[in-house]
Design a protein around this motif. Structure first.
Motif, mmCIF file in Angstrom:
data_model
loop_
_atom_site.group_PDB
_atom_site.id
_atom_site.type_symbol
_atom_site.label_atom_id
_atom_site.label_comp_id
_atom_site.label_asym_id
_atom_site.label_seq_id
_atom_site.Cartn_x
_atom_site.Cartn_y
_atom_site.Cartn_z
ATOM 1 N N THR A 1 0.849 -1.191 0.000
ATOM 2 C CA THR A 1 0.000 0.000 0.000
ATOM 3 C C THR A 1 0.882 1.238 0.000
ATOM 4 O O THR A 1 0.647 2.176 -0.758
ATOM 5 C CB THR A 1 -0.925 0.010 1.236
ATOM 6 O OG1 THR A 1 -1.600 -1.248 1.343
ATOM 7 C CG2 THR A 1 -1.954 1.120 1.133
ATOM 8 N N TRP A 2 1.921 1.246 0.863
ATOM 9 C CA TRP A 2 2.891 2.340 0.924
ATOM 10 C C TRP A 2 4.288 1.748 0.884
ATOM 11 O O TRP A 2 4.548 0.666 1.398
ATOM 12 C CB TRP A 2 2.739 3.145 2.212
ATOM 13 C CG TRP A 2 1.398 3.756 2.368
ATOM 14 C CD1 TRP A 2 0.899 4.849 1.707
ATOM 15 C CD2 TRP A 2 0.358 3.320 3.247
ATOM 16 N NE1 TRP A 2 -0.378 5.099 2.117
ATOM 17 C CE2 TRP A 2 -0.739 4.183 3.061
ATOM 18 C CE3 TRP A 2 0.237 2.284 4.163
ATOM 19 C CZ2 TRP A 2 -1.926 4.043 3.751
ATOM 20 C CZ3 TRP A 2 -0.945 2.141 4.856
ATOM 21 C CH2 TRP A 2 -2.013 3.022 4.651
ATOM 22 N N THR A 3 5.214 2.488 0.301
ATOM 23 C CA THR A 3 6.578 1.998 0.182
ATOM 24 C C THR A 3 7.561 3.164 0.185
ATOM 25 O O THR A 3 7.204 4.288 -0.175
ATOM 26 C CB THR A 3 6.749 1.150 -1.100
ATOM 27 O OG1 THR A 3 8.058 0.602 -1.151
ATOM 28 C CG2 THR A 3 6.479 1.951 -2.353
ATOM 29 N N PHE A 4 8.790 2.875 0.626
ATOM 30 C CA PHE A 4 9.880 3.848 0.508
ATOM 31 C C PHE A 4 10.260 3.970 -0.968
ATOM 32 O O PHE A 4 10.125 3.003 -1.718
ATOM 33 C CB PHE A 4 11.117 3.353 1.262
ATOM 34 C CG PHE A 4 11.260 3.858 2.672
ATOM 35 C CD1 PHE A 4 10.744 5.069 3.080
ATOM 36 C CD2 PHE A 4 11.964 3.112 3.597
ATOM 37 C CE1 PHE A 4 10.896 5.529 4.373
ATOM 38 C CE2 PHE A 4 12.135 3.561 4.898
ATOM 39 C CZ PHE A 4 11.598 4.778 5.286
ATOM 40 N N PRO A 5 10.804 5.101 -1.380
ATOM 41 C CA PRO A 5 11.301 5.215 -2.760
ATOM 42 C C PRO A 5 12.644 4.500 -2.914
ATOM 43 O O PRO A 5 13.256 4.092 -1.931
ATOM 44 C CB PRO A 5 11.460 6.726 -2.950
ATOM 45 C CG PRO A 5 11.671 7.261 -1.580
ATOM 46 C CD PRO A 5 10.907 6.358 -0.653
ATOM 47 N N LEU A 6 13.079 4.365 -4.135
ATOM 48 C CA LEU A 6 14.386 3.781 -4.419
ATOM 49 C C LEU A 6 15.452 4.804 -4.050
ATOM 50 O O LEU A 6 15.488 5.903 -4.595
ATOM 51 C CB LEU A 6 14.493 3.415 -5.903
ATOM 52 C CG LEU A 6 15.791 2.760 -6.350
ATOM 53 C CD1 LEU A 6 16.007 1.449 -5.611
ATOM 54 C CD2 LEU A 6 15.778 2.524 -7.843
ATOM 55 N N LEU A 7 16.281 4.449 -3.082
ATOM 56 C CA LEU A 7 17.289 5.370 -2.573
ATOM 57 C C LEU A 7 18.624 4.655 -2.408
ATOM 58 O O LEU A 7 18.660 3.433 -2.215
ATOM 59 C CB LEU A 7 16.871 5.897 -1.190
ATOM 60 C CG LEU A 7 15.614 6.739 -1.107
ATOM 61 C CD1 LEU A 7 15.202 6.929 0.342
ATOM 62 C CD2 LEU A 7 15.825 8.070 -1.778
ATOM 63 N N PRO A 8 19.721 5.396 -2.443
ATOM 64 C CA PRO A 8 21.001 4.796 -2.069
ATOM 65 C C PRO A 8 20.920 4.308 -0.616
ATOM 66 O O PRO A 8 20.190 4.886 0.201
ATOM 67 C CB PRO A 8 21.998 5.947 -2.207
ATOM 68 C CG PRO A 8 21.329 6.950 -3.086
ATOM 69 C CD PRO A 8 19.859 6.781 -2.879
#
Length: 177
Positions: free
Chosen positions: A151-158
């Protein structure tokens, strides 16, 4: 602010897809709205800890204590680490069994937080929940890569920025408890 997750070929057909939440304060407020969360920790948590040189398990224990979430683990290394820290408030269970249990209408969980699973396995677990528990359960992935079935997720990050965000999430949730 949130971003709609979209990657060609990564989303199974259907109207339900992840909302990427880059703002940690917003993610913390979403978590605080839920009464009975469960946190599923996968075996990849150790590899992530080695890569960033931090103690992610300690952060997850603190997050779990702050939101009063049940922790489930399935690998022996995590069990040994939790036992060596004196943390006993966890359940040992296979992830698929946990997902089947919390997808039933008898379950009183309202938020499932996943972290530390191989991308494809987390994708499958979240896909199952998306299709069979969407009426009573929200899902969240706090892995360093976005999961389209949550439903919710962190973005693609280093990894370094992701870990900083995880520590900030821990701090935001401690403010409440």
């Amino acid at each position: 602010m949130s971003i709609e997750y979209w990657a060609k070929g990564d989303i199974p057909p259907g109207p339900i897809k992840a909302t990427v939440v880059p703002d940690v304060k917003r993610l913390a407020s979403i978590i605080k709205q839920h009464k009975k969360p469960i946190m599923m920790i996968g075996p990849e948590i150790h590899r992530l800890s080695e890569l960033i040189g931090g103690d992610i398990l300690s952060n997850l224990i603190n997050i779990s204590n702050s939101i009063k979430a049940e922790i489930t683990v399935s690998d022996s290394k995590t069990v040994r680490e939790l036992d060596s820290r004196g943390f006993k408030d966890y359940v040992i269970a296979f992830p698929l069994e946990v997902v089947q249990k919390i997808s039933s209408n008898k379950s009183n969980y309202d938020l499932a937080i996943l972290i530390g699973f191989h991308y494809y396995y987390g994708w499958l677990l979240l896909n199952y929940l998306k299709h069979y528990a969407y009426k009573h359960l929200n899902t969240m992935s706090i892995d360093p890569y976005p999961q389209p079935n949550a439903t919710w997720t962190f973005p693609l990050l280093p990894l370094s920025i992701w870990y900083k965000n995880l520590c900030q999430l821990e701090g935001e949730l401690k403010l409440v408890s």
